[in-house]
Design a protein around this motif. Structure first.
Motif, short mmCIF file in Angstrom:
data_model
loop_
_atom_site.label_atom_id
_atom_site.label_comp_id
_atom_site.label_asym_id
_atom_site.label_seq_id
_atom_site.Cartn_x
_atom_site.Cartn_y
_atom_site.Cartn_z
N MET A 291 39.86 29.79 37.97
CA MET A 291 39.33 31.08 37.56
C MET A 291 40.40 32.14 37.79
O MET A 291 41.00 32.20 38.86
CB MET A 291 38.07 31.37 38.36
N PRO A 292 40.65 33.03 36.80
CA PRO A 292 41.68 34.05 36.95
C PRO A 292 41.31 35.09 38.01
O PRO A 292 40.14 35.35 38.25
CB PRO A 292 41.78 34.69 35.56
N ALA A 293 42.33 35.66 38.63
CA ALA A 293 42.11 36.70 39.63
C ALA A 293 41.58 37.96 38.96
O ALA A 293 41.87 38.22 37.79
CB ALA A 293 43.43 36.99 40.35
N PRO A 294 40.80 38.76 39.68
CA PRO A 294 40.29 40.00 39.09
C PRO A 294 41.44 40.96 38.76
O PRO A 294 42.49 40.94 39.39
CB PRO A 294 39.40 40.60 40.19
N ALA A 295 41.21 41.80 37.76
CA ALA A 295 42.17 42.84 37.41
C ALA A 295 41.98 44.02 38.37
O ALA A 295 40.94 44.15 39.00
CB ALA A 295 41.96 43.29 35.97
N VAL A 296 42.98 44.87 38.47
CA VAL A 296 42.90 46.06 39.32
C VAL A 296 43.06 47.29 38.44
O VAL A 296 44.01 47.39 37.66
CB VAL A 296 43.99 46.04 40.42
N SER B 65 38.84 46.63 41.84
CA SER B 65 39.02 45.32 41.22
C SER B 65 37.84 45.09 40.29
O SER B 65 36.72 45.52 40.58
CB SER B 65 39.05 44.22 42.28
N PHE B 66 38.09 44.42 39.18
CA PHE B 66 37.01 44.11 38.25
C PHE B 66 37.35 42.88 37.44
O PHE B 66 38.50 42.51 37.27
CB PHE B 66 36.71 45.30 37.33
N SER C 46 40.05 46.46 29.83
CA SER C 46 39.86 45.03 29.82
C SER C 46 40.77 44.37 30.85
O SER C 46 41.92 44.77 31.03
CB SER C 46 40.19 44.47 28.43
N SER C 47 40.25 43.34 31.50
CA SER C 47 41.09 42.59 32.44
C SER C 47 42.24 41.91 31.72
O SER C 47 43.23 41.53 32.33
CB SER C 47 40.25 41.57 33.22
N LYS C 48 42.15 41.80 30.38
CA LYS C 48 43.24 41.23 29.59
C LYS C 48 44.46 42.14 29.58
O LYS C 48 45.56 41.71 29.25
CB LYS C 48 42.79 40.99 28.15
#
Length: 133
Positions: free
Chosen positions: A1-6, A83-84, A110-112
């Motif tokens: 699972m990818p780490a959350p974005a900040v 973080s999200f 977006s976390s992308k």
């Protein structure tokens, strides 16, 4: 699972105020108010107005007016960091006393976009223009 974005809000600049005496700006993240100018300060592009600031530097915890930079009262530099996963909704509002608050703009983050560096988003509505980095 990818780490959350900040999401780290760095600055807010008033390019054009909606109200003649400056705007009472506040920010919401996912529907929750996370920051707002103090009640004796307004944001405006017009630096000649008393108690008006054209830029908030959240990274350094300071604000800019005609006299130069000064600390943002009761603010910790870097405090606007979250973080999200997936998406986060950032909204800019102008508070009104006698009517409903004005939405200046909203942007889905977006976390992308993680890892792309600083991103500046421009908000423009009802005569106001702001840039949020």
């Amino acid at each position: 699972m990818p780490a959350p974005a900040v999401l780290h809000l760095l600055s807010l600049e008033c390019l054009l105020a909606q109200e003649f005496d400056g705007d009472e700006i506040y920010l919401r993240l996912n529907g929750e108010k996370v920051w707002g100018v103090d009640r004796h300060a307004h944001m405006s592009h017009n630096m000649a107005k008393a108690h008006c600031y054209n830029m908030m530097d959240f990274a350094a915890g300071r604000r800019h007016n005609a006299a130069g930079w000064e600390p943002i009262p009761s603010f910790e530099p870097g405090a606007l960091t979250w973080s999200f996963d997936g998406e986060a909704l950032v909204e800019v509002f102008e508070a009104d006393t006698l009517s409903s608050d004005d939405l200046i703009g909203r942007q889905r983050m977006s976390s992308k976009d993680a890892g792309r560096g600083s991103i500046t988003v421009h908000f423009e509505r009802d005569g106001a223009k702001y840039a949020l980095t």
